[in-house]
Design a protein around this motif. Structure first.
Motif, mmCIF file in Angstrom:
data_model
loop_
_atom_site.group_PDB
_atom_site.id
_atom_site.type_symbol
_atom_site.label_atom_id
_atom_site.label_comp_id
_atom_site.label_asym_id
_atom_site.label_seq_id
_atom_site.Cartn_x
_atom_site.Cartn_y
_atom_site.Cartn_z
ATOM 1 N N GLN A 59 0.854 -1.187 0.000
ATOM 2 C CA GLN A 59 0.000 0.000 0.000
ATOM 3 C C GLN A 59 0.886 1.231 0.000
ATOM 4 O OE1 GLN A 59 -3.317 -1.488 -0.751
ATOM 5 N NE2 GLN A 59 -3.535 0.622 -0.021
ATOM 6 N N ILE A 60 0.567 2.205 -0.841
ATOM 7 C CA ILE A 60 1.352 3.430 -0.848
ATOM 8 C C ILE A 60 0.416 4.586 -0.548
ATOM 9 C CG2 ILE A 60 2.990 4.810 -2.173
ATOM 10 C CD1 ILE A 60 2.862 2.248 -4.129
ATOM 11 N N LYS A 61 0.748 5.326 0.485
ATOM 12 C CA LYS A 61 -0.081 6.469 0.871
ATOM 13 C C LYS A 61 0.128 7.604 -0.126
ATOM 14 C CE LYS A 61 -1.826 6.017 5.344
ATOM 15 N NZ LYS A 61 -2.830 5.130 4.704
ATOM 16 N N LYS A 62 -0.910 8.409 -0.307
ATOM 17 C CA LYS A 62 -0.819 9.600 -1.138
ATOM 18 C C LYS A 62 0.483 10.370 -0.872
ATOM 19 C CE LYS A 62 -3.561 13.680 -2.335
ATOM 20 N NZ LYS A 62 -4.926 14.253 -2.324
ATOM 21 N N ARG A 63 1.160 10.754 -1.964
ATOM 22 C CA ARG A 63 2.425 11.507 -1.925
ATOM 23 C C ARG A 63 3.643 10.693 -1.520
ATOM 24 N NH1 ARG A 63 0.690 17.701 -0.859
ATOM 25 N NH2 ARG A 63 -1.232 17.330 -2.018
ATOM 26 N N GLN A 64 3.420 9.432 -1.124
ATOM 27 C CA GLN A 64 4.590 8.603 -0.827
ATOM 28 C C GLN A 64 5.219 8.140 -2.125
ATOM 29 O OE1 GLN A 64 3.850 5.148 1.518
ATOM 30 N NE2 GLN A 64 4.741 6.042 3.367
ATOM 31 N N THR A 92 -2.802 4.200 -2.828
ATOM 32 C CA THR A 92 -2.718 3.285 -3.961
ATOM 33 C C THR A 92 -2.257 1.898 -3.529
ATOM 34 O OG1 THR A 92 -2.236 5.082 -5.516
ATOM 35 C CG2 THR A 92 -1.510 2.890 -6.154
ATOM 36 N N GLY A 93 -2.876 0.871 -4.133
ATOM 37 C CA GLY A 93 -2.454 -0.507 -3.876
ATOM 38 C C GLY A 93 -1.749 -1.088 -5.091
ATOM 39 N N VAL A 94 -0.604 -1.728 -4.868
ATOM 40 C CA VAL A 94 0.126 -2.341 -5.983
ATOM 41 C C VAL A 94 0.511 -3.781 -5.639
ATOM 42 C CG1 VAL A 94 1.113 -0.167 -6.800
ATOM 43 C CG2 VAL A 94 2.367 -1.530 -5.136
#
Lengths: 196, 196
Positions: free
Chosen positions: B33-38, B103-105
């Motif tokens: 999981q990537i947080k906004k702006r990360q 975002t999920g990747v």
DNA sequence: TTCTTTTCTTAATGTATATTAAGTGCTGAA
DNA sequence: TTCAGCACTTAATATACATTAAGAAAAGAA
């Protein structure tokens, strides 16, 4: 090196083939000579071949909405060229591929290329790798166009195609870096003046 | 669809896998999981993963010589993204990859990707095809930048990423089409005026 | 809520590159 | 040989976009 030796050497840089695999591959190739200014591919046609340059030089270009030619890429000796969009989709393409001088190519047809994929899966690998390399080169050029001046784009052209700097008419280079021949002429003079 | 179903569906569009092959493939994936702006990738790092987006949106960008961000590509749901230059060469890259929203990747490491190539050669085919598609998209964008006005490039952006038109801050779109946010703002107003 | 930061807009001025036009020198065809 | 066309140059003017600055509106943090 003969044309066939040249392409065998090119491929051996990426995958290792048995002698009979290599023989099968070369049996699929077609030799073609293209005279200066002749087209290997004309916009509107469906691209049926990947071309490997053994001698001379090709250019891929389109006409923009104002009717001016825009060079997408040059293909000197030892490079591959095709209208990838058209080759993949088998729809009419937009690319013109023209010989800048008398040029020799080896052609691999789309159907033979797919035969190759099924019979010698190592060729999936070969074309994956050269496609990856094209993609990287293309992304770099895209970034250049977004962030560099015409002068810097010219320097990058010189790095990428050193053999072509003195071989090509200036207007071809101008078209590649995305400026008019007039501006290119002026710019080159200013660059010379700066260096001295 | 779950993330895993989404990527399986994506792959099945190109190659046919046995159940155990698919199971092997999914066993290699890592969820992140990537947080906004990360940032998923920071310039200067060596890119070790290909990322498949299952949710949200990423952007790939660089800093140009004036210190301004230039967006190379967006990656909405169902797309792959990586710094291809760095991934291939395993040298430090220039690309930053950042989440525009949470975002999920699914991540596939370079080493696992190569494992995949040797154990299931069909994946050579899969990545050859998606690389070809990227290359075609990239060449189109290159030609756009050489021959189209900012307005026309915006229209092409709209065609390519319809889902992002209302999802993205305007300055990201401006950066993608290669103009300043100020000019983009003005341009959009003029476009509206023309249509009415 | 209130304050701060970021996004978006408008407008004045500046610049890189295009366009138009004209002229020179080469090259290839008649 | 002569002429037509092409490649290249120079220069004047035009234009698409950038830069700077300032304010309004929206979003995030306290």
């Amino acid at each position: 090196m003969t044309p066939i030796e040249l392409i065998q050497h090119n491929i051996s840089g990426y995958i290792r083939l048995e002698a009979e695999e290599m023989a099968f591959f070369t049996s699929l190739l077609e030799t073609r000579q293209i005279k200066k200014r002749q087209l290997l591919l004309h916009e509107g046609e469906i691209c049926k071949y990947s071309a490997f340059i053994t001698d001379g030089c090709l250019r891929g270009y389109i006409f923009d909405k104002n009717g001016f030619e825009r060079v997408l890429s040059f293909a000197p000796v030892n490079w591959w060229i095709a209208d990838m969009y058209s080759l993949i989709s088998q729809k009419p393409g937009v690319l013109n591929i023209e010989a800048l001088e008398d040029t020799g190519v080896l052609l691999l047809s789309k159907t033979d290329q797919e035969k190759l994929y099924t019979q010698i899966p190592k060729f999936e690998r070969f074309f994956r790798i050269i496609t990856e390399n094209s993609l990287v080169a293309n992304q770099q050029r895209l970034l250049d166009n977004l962030s560099l001046s015409a002068e810097e784009r010219y320097n990058n052209f010189c790095k990428k195609y050193p053999s072509l700097i003195n071989q090509l008419p200036l207007k071809q280079i101008a078209s590649y870096i995305g400026v008019t021949p007039q501006f290119f002429s002026k710019m080159r003079n200013e660059m010379l003046r700066k260096k001295s």
